[in-house]
Scaffold this active site. Sequence first.
Site, PDB file in Angstrom:
ATOM      1  N   TRP B 317     -30.319  38.146  24.078  1.00 47.74           N
ATOM      2  CA  TRP B 317     -29.884  36.575  23.866  1.00 47.74           C
ATOM      3  C   TRP B 317     -29.537  36.489  22.469  1.00 47.74           C
ATOM      4  CZ3 TRP B 317     -31.516  32.505  20.722  1.00 47.74           C
ATOM      5  CH2 TRP B 317     -30.762  31.555  20.928  1.00 47.74           C
ATOM      6  N   HIS B 318     -30.123  37.163  21.436  1.00 49.25           N
ATOM      7  CA  HIS B 318     -29.874  37.071  20.054  1.00 49.25           C
ATOM      8  C   HIS B 318     -28.468  37.496  19.651  1.00 49.25           C
ATOM      9  CE1 HIS B 318     -34.000  35.499  19.648  1.00 49.25           C
ATOM     10  NE2 HIS B 318     -33.477  34.972  18.671  1.00 49.25           N
ATOM     11  N   GLY B 319     -27.924  38.644  20.404  1.00 45.90           N
ATOM     12  CA  GLY B 319     -26.939  39.359  19.760  1.00 45.90           C
ATOM     13  C   GLY B 319     -26.433  40.634  20.896  1.00 45.90           C
TER      14      GLY B 319
END
Lengths: 397, 473
Positions: B317-319
Site C-alpha cells: 500500500w505504501h509503494g
Amino acid sequence: MQKFTNRAFLALLLAALLAIPAGVARWSHKETTAYYENRTLAERPALTLSSLWDGSFGIAFESWYSDHIPGRTALLKADTRVQMDILDRPVVNDVVMEAGDVLVPFQEYAEQTDAEYAEAAVPIADGFGQLNAHIGANGGVFRYVGFPEQRFYFADRYPDYLDSHETESAAADAIFAQALADRGVSFLDMGAVYEAQGNPAEYYSTVDHHYNYYGAYAAYRAILDDLNAAGFDLPVLTEADIDFVELPNPYIGTRNRKLYNLWPNDEKAVIGVQREPVTFTRTDNGQPSSRALFVYPQEAYMPTTYSLYMGGDFAETVLETNRPELPDALIFGDSFTNALETLLYASFDETHILDLRHYTEKSLKDYISEYRPDIVLCIQNDTFYYTATGNSAVWED
Amino acid sequence: MAFSSMAFLFAFLPLCLLCYFLIPTRFRGGRNFVLLVFSLVFYAWGGLRLLPVLLASCVLNWGAALLAAPGRKHRKIIFPAALILDIGMLGYFKYTGFLLNNLQALGVDVTVPSIALPAGISFFTFQAVAYLTDVYRGTVPPERRPGRVVLFMAFFPQLLQGPILRWDDFGPALTDRRETSAGAAEGATRFCFGLAKKVLLADALGQIADGAFAAGDRLTVGLAWLGAIAYTLQLYFDFSGYTDMAIGLGRVFGFRLPENFDYPYIAKSASEFWRRWHRTLSFWFRDYVYIPLGGNRCSRGRQVFNLLVVWMLTGLWHGSAWNFVLWGLYYALLLMGEKFLWGRALERLPVALRHVYALVLITVGWVLFRSASLSQVGEMVSAMFGFAPGGVWSGEAVYYLKQFRWELLIAIPAALPVKNWLRDRLAARREQGSHTAAAALALGPKVLACGLLGWSCVRLLSSTFRSFLYFQF
C-alpha cells in the site's frame, strides 16, 4: 475571556490570510526582479485549458504567487538575519559562515574521480586544440589563461568538517592543463603564478567569487610577460603608470549578496587609474558606446559590484586605441575578463572581447577568420573548465 | 495542492473560508456544496486530468453502495464486483508499472507504459472500500445523495494523505455539526502547529536524511545512524504535521476527524508502535482484511498466514517496490515474534530497554522504507552496524549535526508527549487559582501558533515548492 481570545485570534488569522492576496493583487506588477537572488521574478501564468489539464498552471501560479508576496525581500532578509545571528548556522543561503574573514560557497560532499575528469576533458580539449590550429593558420597565437575561482584560492579557509574540494580541484585543474598541453595549447596557470607570489590574500575578494583588481593586475603582468617572451613587443602598464584607487562605496560581492549584504565587512572595490590614460573608442554589441573602463555608482553611498569593471558582461565589446603599430587581440571568456580588459586593451591596437555565453552573431572560428587577431586569449576560471557550453564551446558552427 | 504552499495558504484557504462562512448556518446544504466545490478544485489543481479517476470512483461507490445495502436483490454480486473495480483501479494505476518491470526483469518481453498516479488514490480507494463494506454489512446506511458521497471521498483537508475516514466519522456530521469559535480557534491552532512541524522540522531533517541516503562510498557509521534517525523524525513530523493540518481544518468546518498518531516513538514494542502510528490505516487493515481472514480466532498457522498477508499488503500500500514489501514483511516477523516468541520476555525487561528495543527496530524499519533499492537497504543497514565504507565518523556528519542542531534538539522533545505534560501541569496550577497558568493556557498556544505560522511562511518563501512525503502513497 476564552471567547474573546478565540475571536481575536481568529480575526487576526483571517486578516493575515486576506491581507496577503490583497497585497499581491495591489503590488504584484511593481517588481519584476529579485536583486539579492539575482533573478527575474516569475510572471503571472496564462490560464489555458492545456495548463489546467496537465497541472502546469498550478505550479506556475505557485511560483508567481510566492515571488510576489508583499514584503518578500524584507521577510527573506529578516530570515537570513535569524539564520546568521540567532540560530548561528554554519551555512546560510549556501554560503559558509565559518571560513574566517572570507565568504566561500558551501560545496556538496560528492566528488568526481580523476578518470571521470580525464574523460570529460577530452572533447573540450579537442575543441581548443582545433581552435589553436585555426588561430595559427590565421597568423595568430593562442593562450588559455586559467584562474582559480575564489573558493579554490581560499580553500584553506574552509572549516575541517566541510569539503573544500581542494585536492579534487587541484587534480582536475592539472588534468585539464595536461589535456590542453597534449593538443599543443599553451595554458597559462594563474594559480601557479599567484602561488609563486605567495598567494597574497589581497588578490581575491572576500565577498565575491572573483579576484579583485590587485589579482587582475598580477595576472595582466604575467600574461604580458609570457607574450613578450614569445616575441611580441607589447607596451606594459607598470605600477608606476597606475594609481590603485579604493572607491568609497560599499562593495557587494556575489557571496554577501546571497546574504542580503548582512555579513559585516569593509571591503571596497579597487580600480587602476592610468596616470597617462591610453585613450580609446568603445563599441558594445555593435553600437558605439560612451562607457568608460569603470562604471561607477552615481553616489558615494550607493553600493558597487564587480560590474564596475567594463560595466559587466557584454556579448561583444571592441576597444580601439588607434595605434596600428601594435598587434590586435581577441579576448573571450567569463567575467574574469572584465577587470583584465581595463588593463589589456592598453597593450593593443584593437581589442575585441567576446562572451560566448551571450554572443550568437557568428561562430568563434568565423570571427577569427574575419578579424585575424594576432593574439587570442581565452580567460576562464576553473569552475568552467569542464563546462562544455558557453566559452568552452569554441569549435561549434 | 499542498497545504504548505502559498497558493493554498493565501489564496485557496481564505477564499474557501469566505465562501463557506458567508452562507448562514441554517443552509447546511449550501455550506456542504461550498466544501464539495473547493474539494474538487483542490484536487484538480494538480491537473484536471486527475479528476475523472476520483469522480469515477465516487460515482461507482455511491451507486454500488445503494445496490449492495441489506435487502437489495443482487447485493451479493454487486458488492464483490464493486470491490474488484475499486482494487482493480488502484492496482492499475499504482502497480502496473511494478508488475511489468518485474516481468521484464524475468525476461518476459513486455512494454512498461507510463501511467500517471492520481494523487491520494490509495487513501480515497480505502475510504471507498470501507464505506462499501460497512453498507454491505449493514453497519451504516447507504447515502442516497451522490454529492455527500463525493464530499466524503474528496473532502480536501484529508483527501491526499488521510486520516482514512469511515462514513461513521463523517456522514452524520454532514447534516449535524456545529461550527463554533472555540472549535475554529482550536482547529486553526492545530493547523499552524502542523504546518510548523512540516516546514520547520520535517523539511530540515529531510536534508540530513537525503544527504545520508545519497552518501554512497562516503557513508560512515555515524552518518548512517544520523540519517536514519533524521528520517525517522522527518517522517513523523511530515505525516503527523499533515494530519494535524487536516484535523485542524476539519475542526474549523465543524468536523471531528479521527486521530492518526498517538506519539508512536514512545512505544515499547513493534506491536505498540502500530497502535500509535497511522492508526486509521492499521484499523482499516484490522477491520477489512485481518478480521475477515480470521484474525486471532484461528490456528496459529492461520494467524501467521493472516499476519503475513496483512503486512505484505501494508507494505505494498505504501509503494510499489520490493523494499516496501520487505518493510511489510519485516513488521510481520516482528509482530509474530512479539506475539509468539519473545513478547513475554520483552515485557519483563526494564521500560528503558524496551524503548530502546522499539526505537532501534523502528529506525531500521524506516531505513528499509526509505531506501531506493534492496542494495541500498543492505548498504545502510550494514553501515549502521559497523560495516561502513567511510569508517566510523566524518566531517559530513559533523556538518549535519551543526547545521541542523536546532531542529534535532527541538524534534526529540516534540516527538514526545511533552506538550500534554505541560498542559496538564498548567491546568493543575490553574485549578489552584494561578492566573499566570490560566493566561498561559488561554493565550500561549495561540500566540505560539501565530509565531509559527509566520515563521513557517517565511521559510516556505525561502525554499522551493516541496511536496509531502505521503503524496507518493
